[in-house]
Enzyme design. Structure first.
Site, short mmCIF file in Angstrom:
data_model
loop_
_atom_site.label_atom_id
_atom_site.label_comp_id
_atom_site.label_asym_id
_atom_site.label_seq_id
_atom_site.Cartn_x
_atom_site.Cartn_y
_atom_site.Cartn_z
N TYR A 202 25.44 38.49 49.62
CA TYR A 202 26.21 39.37 48.72
C TYR A 202 25.72 40.82 48.81
O TYR A 202 26.51 41.76 48.93
CB TYR A 202 26.11 38.83 47.29
CG TYR A 202 26.67 39.77 46.25
CD1 TYR A 202 28.05 39.88 46.06
CD2 TYR A 202 25.83 40.56 45.46
CE1 TYR A 202 28.56 40.76 45.11
CE2 TYR A 202 26.34 41.43 44.51
CZ TYR A 202 27.70 41.53 44.34
OH TYR A 202 28.21 42.40 43.41
N TYR A 254 37.47 46.56 36.88
CA TYR A 254 36.69 46.01 35.78
C TYR A 254 37.39 46.27 34.44
O TYR A 254 38.61 46.15 34.35
CB TYR A 254 35.26 46.59 35.79
CG TYR A 254 34.62 46.51 37.15
CD1 TYR A 254 34.50 45.27 37.76
CD2 TYR A 254 34.17 47.63 37.81
CE1 TYR A 254 33.91 45.17 39.02
CE2 TYR A 254 33.59 47.53 39.07
CZ TYR A 254 33.47 46.31 39.65
OH TYR A 254 32.91 46.21 40.88
N VAL A 272 30.83 50.85 43.30
CA VAL A 272 29.91 51.82 42.70
C VAL A 272 29.36 52.84 43.70
O VAL A 272 28.66 53.78 43.31
CB VAL A 272 28.74 51.17 41.91
CG1 VAL A 272 29.23 50.49 40.65
CG2 VAL A 272 27.94 50.23 42.78
N1 GLU Z 1 26.51 45.77 44.64
C1 GLU Z 1 26.92 46.18 43.33
C2 GLU Z 1 26.32 45.27 42.28
O1 GLU Z 1 26.28 44.10 42.52
C3 GLU Z 1 28.41 46.16 43.28
C4 GLU Z 1 28.97 46.68 41.99
C5 GLU Z 1 30.19 47.55 42.19
O2 GLU Z 1 30.42 48.12 43.24
O3 GLU Z 1 30.96 47.66 41.23
O4 GLU Z 1 25.89 45.68 41.26
#
Ligand code: GLU
Length: 320
Positions: A202, A254, A272
């Site tokens: 991930y 989100y 993000v």
């Molecule tokens: N790699 C980030 C995390 O798991 C992704 C979050 C995102 O891009 O919203 O926190």
């Protein structure tokens, strides 16, 4: 006379002029939001950057600003892994993850516990970790990451796309919330592999670096009914592209998904790292990037740019 809107606009140089004007406006904006700092490597990115790339159904590419600067795609990777997982296991996936907007932050532990370890949707962190766990089945982590990269390179038609190892490492070292969620899902029987194994993949998928141009290229199959262009190679069935679009619209930002749909009116997925991939079905694949985030964790200027673009073009799926 009013400026042309909708598909007619795409046939004119008005579109390029509109995109240039958006990039100019974003370059001179001072209130740019703040880059994510919970992943230390992302906090180092210069917030004074903005890029945009638009790819039309006829293959025309229109770029402005920092469209060729690579950035961390982060959660935008979730759309591509979801597409791969649905291809691998089909509707079985929905026994392990829901299809509803979360209405909560992307990394909410409270919600995951209330939902007994079954994440609300595949585009929040917990849901994407389950999706990655599905991709791992029958493969080693290295092969799984290789498969994700191969897919991205294929749909973007660009073999230069790669993982940024510093970002992957940075997240691996600090991803305590994701580790908490993965462990909770393991305890709930909703993770097949060891949490650290699934998380390793991930973190690498989130650390893929792409430019706006590459990302817009990679998003074409989502914009054109599962094909690279309306009469081009088929990547996924049209029905899957339609469903991915539905999830992007309802869950892609989100707990800011409703506001994004209201302001922009396109299926989109943010990350993000400051990127957003958005699709105007049948018309265009669009990528924007600016590292500063709003309070919810979505690119501040990226959202504003997409708002300005749909206002100028009439590309909202709800009409001009
Ligand atoms: N790699 C980030 C995390 O798991 C992704 C979050 C995102 O891009 O919203 O926190």
């Amino acid at each position: 006379m009013a400026a042309p809107k909708g598909p007619e606009m795409s046939a004119t140089s008005d579109l390029a002029a509109a995109i240039d004007a958006i990039a100019d406006r974003m370059a001179s904006t001072t209130d740019r939001g703040r880059p994510a700092d919970y992943i230390p490597e992302l906090a180092k990115v210069d917030p004074n950057q903005f890029g945009i790339a638009v790819i039309l159904a006829d293959g025309k590419v229109i770029c402005a600003g920092d469209a060729d600067t690579p950035f961390s795609i982060q959660s935008i990777s979730k759309v591509f892994t979801l597409s791969l997982a649905l291809g691998k296991v089909g509707d079985y996936l929905w026994s392990r993850v829901g299809q509803e907007p979360s209405g909560d932050p992307f990394n909410s532990i409270v919600q995951l516990e209330a939902d007994q370890g079954v994440p609300r949707n595949p585009l929040i962190n917990a849901g994407a970790i389950v999706v990655t766990d599905v991709l791992l089945e029958g493969c080693e982590p290295r092969e799984t990451i290789g498969g994700i990269l191969r897919f991205l390179r294929g749909v973007a038609e660009d073999d230069a796309i790669t993982v940024d190892p510093d970002v992957a490492c940075s997240e691996q070292e600090t991803g305590y919330r994701n580790a908490a969620m993965a462990n909770f899902m393991k305890a709930s029987g909703n993770l097949v592999h060891a949490p650290e194994k699934t998380l390793g993949v991930y973190f690498h998928q989130c650390a893929v670096a792409m430019t706006c141009r590459q990302l817009a290229m990679a998003g074409r199959f989502l914009a054109f009914d599962g094909r690279l262009c309306p009469d081009g190679a088929r990547i996924i069935p049209a029905s899957r592209a339609r469903r991915l679009g539905a999830l992007m619209l309802t869950c892609g930002h989100y707990d800011g998904s409703g506001a994004f749909a209201y302001r922009v009116g396109l299926p989109g997925k943010s990350g993000v790292g400051g990127g957003i991939l958005a699709v105007a079905p049948g018309v265009a694949s669009i990528a924007v990037w600016s590292p500063g985030l709003n309070t919810i964790g979505n690119s501040k200027l990226g959202t504003e740019a997409l708002h300005d673009l749909t206002e100028a073009t009439g590309w909202s799926i709800f009409g001009a």
